[in-house]
Write a protein that holds these residues in place. Structure first.
Motif, short mmCIF file in Angstrom:
data_model
loop_
_atom_site.label_atom_id
_atom_site.label_comp_id
_atom_site.label_asym_id
_atom_site.label_seq_id
_atom_site.Cartn_x
_atom_site.Cartn_y
_atom_site.Cartn_z
N LEU A 222 -12.82 -0.80 6.57
CA LEU A 222 -12.65 0.05 7.75
C LEU A 222 -11.22 0.59 7.84
O LEU A 222 -11.01 1.75 8.22
N ASN A 223 -10.24 -0.25 7.51
CA ASN A 223 -8.85 0.18 7.57
C ASN A 223 -8.58 1.31 6.59
O ASN A 223 -7.95 2.32 6.94
N ALA A 224 -9.05 1.15 5.35
CA ALA A 224 -8.85 2.20 4.34
C ALA A 224 -9.55 3.49 4.75
O ALA A 224 -8.99 4.58 4.62
N ALA A 225 -10.78 3.36 5.26
CA ALA A 225 -11.51 4.55 5.69
C ALA A 225 -10.84 5.20 6.89
O ALA A 225 -10.76 6.44 6.98
N GLY A 226 -10.33 4.38 7.82
CA GLY A 226 -9.65 4.93 9.00
C GLY A 226 -8.38 5.68 8.64
O GLY A 226 -8.11 6.74 9.19
N LEU A 227 -7.61 5.12 7.71
CA LEU A 227 -6.39 5.81 7.27
C LEU A 227 -6.73 7.15 6.61
O LEU A 227 -6.04 8.16 6.84
N SER A 228 -7.76 7.16 5.79
CA SER A 228 -8.17 8.42 5.15
C SER A 228 -8.71 9.41 6.17
O SER A 228 -8.48 10.62 6.06
N PHE A 229 -9.40 8.91 7.18
CA PHE A 229 -9.97 9.78 8.21
C PHE A 229 -8.90 10.56 8.95
O PHE A 229 -9.07 11.73 9.28
N ILE A 230 -7.75 9.90 9.21
CA ILE A 230 -6.68 10.57 9.96
C ILE A 230 -5.66 11.25 9.04
O ILE A 230 -4.65 11.76 9.52
N GLY A 231 -5.93 11.23 7.73
CA GLY A 231 -5.07 11.96 6.81
C GLY A 231 -3.93 11.15 6.22
O GLY A 231 -3.05 11.72 5.56
N LEU A 232 -3.90 9.82 6.43
CA LEU A 232 -2.82 9.00 5.90
C LEU A 232 -3.27 8.14 4.72
O LEU A 232 -2.48 7.36 4.20
N GLY A 233 -4.52 8.27 4.33
CA GLY A 233 -5.03 7.45 3.24
C GLY A 233 -5.14 8.23 1.94
O GLY A 233 -4.25 9.01 1.58
#
Length: 291
Positions: A222-233
């Motif tokens: 979830l953390n990796a997906a969340g970071l990518s979702f907001i453009g930081l992953g």
């Protein structure tokens, strides 16, 4: 006539006990099957993807699910199913790497701290309290923003925010067991302090940490997906579940539901499997359950 003394049956083997746990708890069996399937998909993803996950074909852009594209296509004509399968490999690799790193470091730090006690234990405890005072996802955002949004930095940031859980757990469990009889016997037998922690205390803490390991795998995904979702992953066009959901969210109001539904479903099922697997792992690994 001599009485025959009764003998106790030997404890069941780990595999036999695991089979018993899975039969008695269908949810654990389903979660274990789902987690195994996810790992197989991640390992075999280069051979399972029906199309190139990054190849675009604008002539078939935004097509709904069909026989040719089971999960439809995105705005660039890329096959959504192929991108979900390819993203499974990356997301699981990030989660497993981050959890393995945080578990190894956290168990050793917490174990040494709990065994030593005194000033070292108090200092480690306060540092963990300070780290947990921050909102952990915000801390991950800050770390990735400072280090750069590369895969290895996402792994490091995810490991750091999971580290306090393992330090606290190992510290508390080792603190309770450090004066146990088998620990005193190991010390009397000439074992050094570090060997006592690594060879005698931490292996006995592992069953208690199994639930946390499984839960952290879900949180790491979830953390990796969340970071990518907001453009930081992970950066596009690399297939990643958070990126797929973020890209699909722009088209959800126009009725292109499959762009969000299928990646979101894959993310939800992965997290659910690892969450449900935790209790089963505890029952399988805990020797007290083998009766």
């Amino acid at each position: 006539m001599n009485a025959v003394s009764p003998t106790l049956a030997p404890p069941p083997s780990t595999l036999r006990h695991a089979g018993h746990v899975l039969r008695e708890n269908p949810l654990t069996a389903v979660a274990a099957a789902g987690a195994t399937l996810l790992c197989l998909v991640a390992l075999l993803s280069p051979w399972l993807t029906p199309y190139d996950p990054v190849a675009s074909d604008v002539t078939v852009a935004l097509q709904p699910p069909s026989a040719a594209h089971w999960a439809g296509t995105d705005q660039l004509g890329r096959d959504v199913l192929s991108r979900i399968i390819a993203a499974t490999r990356l997301d699981l690799a990030i989660a497993l790497s981050a959890v393995s790193l945080s578990f190894a470091l956290g168990a050793v730090i917490g174990g040494v701290s709990g065994y030593a006690g005194g000033r070292l234990d108090r200092v480690v405890g306060r540092l963990v309290d300070v780290l947990m005072a921050f909102p952990l996802f915000v801390l991950a955002m800050a770390l990735v923003a400072a280090l750069g949004n590369r895969v290895e930095n996402i792994v490091v940031a995810t490991a750091i925010i999971n580290l306090p859980f393992y330090i606290r757990f190992a510290r508390a469990e080792v603190n309770v067991r450090r004066d146990a009889g088998y620990v005193e016997a190991a010390r009397a037998g000439g074992e050094g302090h570090l060997a006592v922690v690594l060879r005698f205390l931490l292996p006995n803490v592992l069953p208690a940490m199994a639930v946390q390991i499984s839960l952290n795998l879900g949180w790491a995904i979830l953390n990796a997906a969340g970071l990518s979702f907001i453009g930081l992953g992970v950066r596009p066009p690399t297939p990643e579940w958070g990126i797929l959901v973020a890209e699909g969210a722009r088209f959800i109001t126009t009725g292109k539901w499959w762009l969000v539904a299928f990646p979101g479903l894959a993310l939800m099922l992965a997290v659910l499997c690892f969450n449900l697997l935790g209790d089963g792992l505890r029952d399988i690994l805990d020797p007290r359950m083998r009766t």
